[in-house]
Design a protein around this motif. Structure first.
Motif, PDB file in Angstrom:
ATOM      1  N   ARG A  66       0.864  -1.181   0.000  1.00 39.03           N
ATOM      2  CA  ARG A  66       0.000   0.000   0.000  1.00 39.03           C
ATOM      3  C   ARG A  66       0.900   1.230   0.000  1.00 39.03           C
ATOM      4  O   ARG A  66       1.740   1.381   0.892  1.00 39.03           O
ATOM      5  CB  ARG A  66      -0.915  -0.006   1.228  1.00 39.03           C
ATOM      6  CG  ARG A  66      -1.792   1.242   1.371  1.00 39.03           C
ATOM      7  CD  ARG A  66      -2.475   1.211   2.713  1.00 39.03           C
ATOM      8  NE  ARG A  66      -3.235   2.434   2.976  1.00 39.03           N
ATOM      9  CZ  ARG A  66      -4.527   2.581   2.741  1.00 39.03           C
ATOM     10  NH1 ARG A  66      -5.221   1.558   2.249  1.00 39.03           N
ATOM     11  NH2 ARG A  66      -5.145   3.716   3.003  1.00 39.03           N
ATOM     12  N   PHE A  67       0.737   2.081  -1.011  1.00 37.92           N
ATOM     13  CA  PHE A  67       1.532   3.296  -1.077  1.00 37.92           C
ATOM     14  C   PHE A  67       0.744   4.362  -1.828  1.00 37.92           C
ATOM     15  O   PHE A  67      -0.281   4.089  -2.448  1.00 37.92           O
ATOM     16  CB  PHE A  67       2.891   3.047  -1.752  1.00 37.92           C
ATOM     17  CG  PHE A  67       2.792   2.525  -3.164  1.00 37.92           C
ATOM     18  CD1 PHE A  67       2.849   3.387  -4.253  1.00 37.92           C
ATOM     19  CD2 PHE A  67       2.675   1.158  -3.405  1.00 37.92           C
ATOM     20  CE1 PHE A  67       2.762   2.914  -5.542  1.00 37.92           C
ATOM     21  CE2 PHE A  67       2.596   0.677  -4.695  1.00 37.92           C
ATOM     22  CZ  PHE A  67       2.639   1.558  -5.779  1.00 37.92           C
ATOM     23  N   ARG A  68       1.230   5.596  -1.774  1.00 32.93           N
ATOM     24  CA  ARG A  68       0.520   6.742  -2.333  1.00 32.93           C
ATOM     25  C   ARG A  68       1.323   7.337  -3.491  1.00 32.93           C
ATOM     26  O   ARG A  68       2.552   7.473  -3.402  1.00 32.93           O
ATOM     27  CB  ARG A  68       0.293   7.795  -1.255  1.00 32.93           C
ATOM     28  CG  ARG A  68      -0.507   9.022  -1.727  1.00 32.93           C
ATOM     29  CD  ARG A  68      -0.574  10.052  -0.614  1.00 32.93           C
ATOM     30  NE  ARG A  68      -1.251   9.521   0.569  1.00 32.93           N
ATOM     31  CZ  ARG A  68      -2.557   9.570   0.759  1.00 32.93           C
ATOM     32  NH1 ARG A  68      -3.336  10.135  -0.158  1.00 32.93           N
ATOM     33  NH2 ARG A  68      -3.099   9.078   1.858  1.00 32.93           N
ATOM     34  N   VAL A 108      -4.181   6.242  -3.684  1.00 28.60           N
ATOM     35  CA  VAL A 108      -3.627   5.255  -2.755  1.00 28.60           C
ATOM     36  C   VAL A 108      -3.718   3.900  -3.450  1.00 28.60           C
ATOM     37  O   VAL A 108      -4.819   3.402  -3.722  1.00 28.60           O
ATOM     38  CB  VAL A 108      -4.377   5.236  -1.419  1.00 28.60           C
ATOM     39  CG1 VAL A 108      -3.821   4.139  -0.518  1.00 28.60           C
ATOM     40  CG2 VAL A 108      -4.271   6.598  -0.740  1.00 28.60           C
ATOM     41  N   GLU A 142      -3.297  -0.030  -3.645  1.00 27.30           N
ATOM     42  CA  GLU A 142      -3.248  -1.275  -2.891  1.00 27.30           C
ATOM     43  C   GLU A 142      -3.221  -2.413  -3.902  1.00 27.30           C
ATOM     44  O   GLU A 142      -4.175  -2.624  -4.646  1.00 27.30           O
ATOM     45  CB  GLU A 142      -4.458  -1.411  -1.965  1.00 27.30           C
ATOM     46  CG  GLU A 142      -4.495  -0.395  -0.846  1.00 27.30           C
ATOM     47  CD  GLU A 142      -5.642  -0.665   0.119  1.00 27.30           C
ATOM     48  OE1 GLU A 142      -6.319  -1.702  -0.054  1.00 27.30           O
ATOM     49  OE2 GLU A 142      -5.849   0.143   1.034  1.00 27.30           O
ATOM     50  N   GLY A 185       5.572  -0.385  -7.150  1.00 24.72           N
ATOM     51  CA  GLY A 185       6.342  -0.531  -5.914  1.00 24.72           C
ATOM     52  C   GLY A 185       7.825  -0.653  -6.121  1.00 24.72           C
ATOM     53  O   GLY A 185       8.563  -0.906  -5.165  1.00 24.72           O
ATOM     54  N   HIS A 229       6.321   4.820  -3.229  1.00 23.29           N
ATOM     55  CA  HIS A 229       5.567   5.748  -2.390  1.00 23.29           C
ATOM     56  C   HIS A 229       6.076   7.173  -2.602  1.00 23.29           C
ATOM     57  O   HIS A 229       7.275   7.443  -2.547  1.00 23.29           O
ATOM     58  CB  HIS A 229       5.708   5.352  -0.926  1.00 23.29           C
ATOM     59  CG  HIS A 229       4.986   6.278   0.014  1.00 23.29           C
ATOM     60  ND1 HIS A 229       3.621   6.297   0.138  1.00 23.29           N
ATOM     61  CD2 HIS A 229       5.460   7.227   0.858  1.00 23.29           C
ATOM     62  CE1 HIS A 229       3.270   7.205   1.029  1.00 23.29           C
ATOM     63  NE2 HIS A 229       4.374   7.783   1.475  1.00 23.29           N
ATOM     64  N   GLY A 230       5.132   8.108  -2.859  1.00 26.38           N
ATOM     65  CA  GLY A 230       5.496   9.495  -3.065  1.00 26.38           C
ATOM     66  C   GLY A 230       5.835   9.850  -4.497  1.00 26.38           C
ATOM     67  O   GLY A 230       6.189  11.002  -4.769  1.00 26.38           O
ATOM     68  N   THR A 242      13.705  -1.424  -2.835  1.00 29.02           N
ATOM     69  CA  THR A 242      12.315  -1.117  -2.553  1.00 29.02           C
ATOM     70  C   THR A 242      11.643  -2.322  -1.912  1.00 29.02           C
ATOM     71  O   THR A 242      11.901  -3.463  -2.293  1.00 29.02           O
ATOM     72  CB  THR A 242      11.568  -0.737  -3.839  1.00 29.02           C
ATOM     73  OG1 THR A 242      11.721  -1.782  -4.801  1.00 29.02           O
ATOM     74  CG2 THR A 242      12.135   0.548  -4.431  1.00 29.02           C
ATOM     75  N   GLY A 283       6.654  -1.119  -2.139  1.00 22.31           N
ATOM     76  CA  GLY A 283       6.387   0.214  -2.655  1.00 22.31           C
ATOM     77  C   GLY A 283       7.130   1.331  -1.969  1.00 22.31           C
ATOM     78  O   GLY A 283       7.019   2.484  -2.384  1.00 22.31           O
ATOM     79  N   PHE A 284       7.910   1.064  -0.932  1.00 23.96           N
ATOM     80  CA  PHE A 284       8.648   2.084  -0.215  1.00 23.96           C
ATOM     81  C   PHE A 284      10.134   1.896  -0.470  1.00 23.96           C
ATOM     82  O   PHE A 284      10.638   0.770  -0.528  1.00 23.96           O
ATOM     83  CB  PHE A 284       8.374   2.026   1.294  1.00 23.96           C
ATOM     84  CG  PHE A 284       6.998   2.503   1.669  1.00 23.96           C
ATOM     85  CD1 PHE A 284       6.811   3.779   2.164  1.00 23.96           C
ATOM     86  CD2 PHE A 284       5.887   1.674   1.512  1.00 23.96           C
ATOM     87  CE1 PHE A 284       5.551   4.228   2.518  1.00 23.96           C
ATOM     88  CE2 PHE A 284       4.624   2.113   1.849  1.00 23.96           C
ATOM     89  CZ  PHE A 284       4.447   3.395   2.353  1.00 23.96           C
TER      90      PHE A 284
END
Length: 298
Positions: free
Chosen positions: A2-4, A20, A22, A61, A67-68, A200, A203-204
């Motif tokens: 899950r990331f934005r 967002v 998922e 991801g 993310h971001g 990574t 996703g981060f």
């Protein structure tokens, strides 16, 4: 995972869109494209991230889709031109001056050296002005020395005069600079992107914090009152009682009084020990008070 992510229109026709995401690991950008197509309302539009066009096979991801990330809308003709200009391969500086730099290689000939205007310019005194040539063609990548003062090494083996293939992952030593041939970021292992040196997870982007080294501590000088002599005040330790100076006059006066048969002589002899004892007591008292002030100030 899950990331934005944020989607913006470079032409300003649409308001920014916050999403967002998922999705399970391994999901491709092709699965996200229908959602974005409904926002842009034009199936010919495409997207880019960090200046790179996104393909359907790009994994969510990883790489630039983390993310971001900020995705920009690209118009159809712009996307086609960007794909045509997309580098086929990249040459990375992994050691020596300029370590961390990378040079995108498209089809054609690329000169490597210290000379100005070369596509691959190395700031290395051990590299000739025009040191070697890298050729990207249908049969792969080849490297050939251009009669430099010192020959290049491909994976530790001197490059032949007529040139040799340079496979992906091979290391090219030119002067004191080491180059490595790598594929672009889109074709890398999604779990680890060596082109940008980051990993990574879900996703981060994982990042190790920069080590913090303690700064140099200033030298502190702590002064303690000396037990014997204080150089700053000149205070001395209490002196012992001058026994000789007290007893000697009494003995001599007693002998003289007996010889001369004069009690007055004995009385006068007592004045000297009294003066010595008074001076000794005054000095001792002054020394004790001075040392007490020093300890209180400390």
């Amino acid at each position: 995972m899950r990331f934005r992510i944020t989607v913006v229109d470079a032409h300003g026709a649409l308001r920014p869109l916050e999403l967002v995401v998922e999705a399970p690991a391994g999901t491709r950008f092709a699965d996200l494209r229908p959602v974005l197509a409904g926002w842009v309302r034009d199936r010919h539009d495409d997207f880019e991230a960090a200046g790179r066009p996104l393909g359907d096979d790009d994994a969510l991801g990883t790489g630039d889709l983390v993310h971001g990330a900020v995705l920009s809308v690209r118009r159809g003709r712009d996307t086609e031109q960007a794909i045509r200009n997309r580098p086929l391969i990249e040459l990375h500086v992994v050691n020596g001056r300029g370590a961390g730099g990378r040079f995108p290689l498209r089809a054609g000939r690329h000169l490597v050296g210290r000379g100005l205007g070369h596509p691959i310019r190395l700031d290395d005194p051990g590299v000739s002005r025009t040191h070697l040539e890298v050729t990207v063609g249908d049969d792969g990548v080849r490297v050939a020395d251009l009669e430099p003062s010192n020959r290049s090494l491909v994976d530790g083996v001197p490059a032949p005069a007529h040139g040799c293939p340079l496979p992906v992952g091979a290391r090219l030593l030119t002067g004191s600079t080491t180059l490595e041939l790598r594929r672009p970021a889109a074709a890398l292992d999604p779990a680890l992107d060596p082109a940008v040196g980051r990993a990574t997870v879900d996703g981060f982007v994982t990042a190790a914090p920069r080590p913090r080294f303690p700064g140099a501590c200033p030298t502190e000088v702590v002064g303690l009152p000396d037990a014997l002599v204080d150089a700053g005040t000149g205070a001395e330790a209490p002196r012992p009682l001058p026994v000789v100076a007290v007893v000697a006059p009494l003995v001599i006066s007693a002998v003289l009084a007996a010889v001369l048969r004069s009690p007055t002589m004995l009385l006068l002899a007592l004045l000297s020990p009294v003066l010595v004892l008074g001076q000794w007591w005054g000095d001792r008292r002054h020394t004790v008070l001075t040392r007490r002030r020093q300890w209180a100030a400390h």
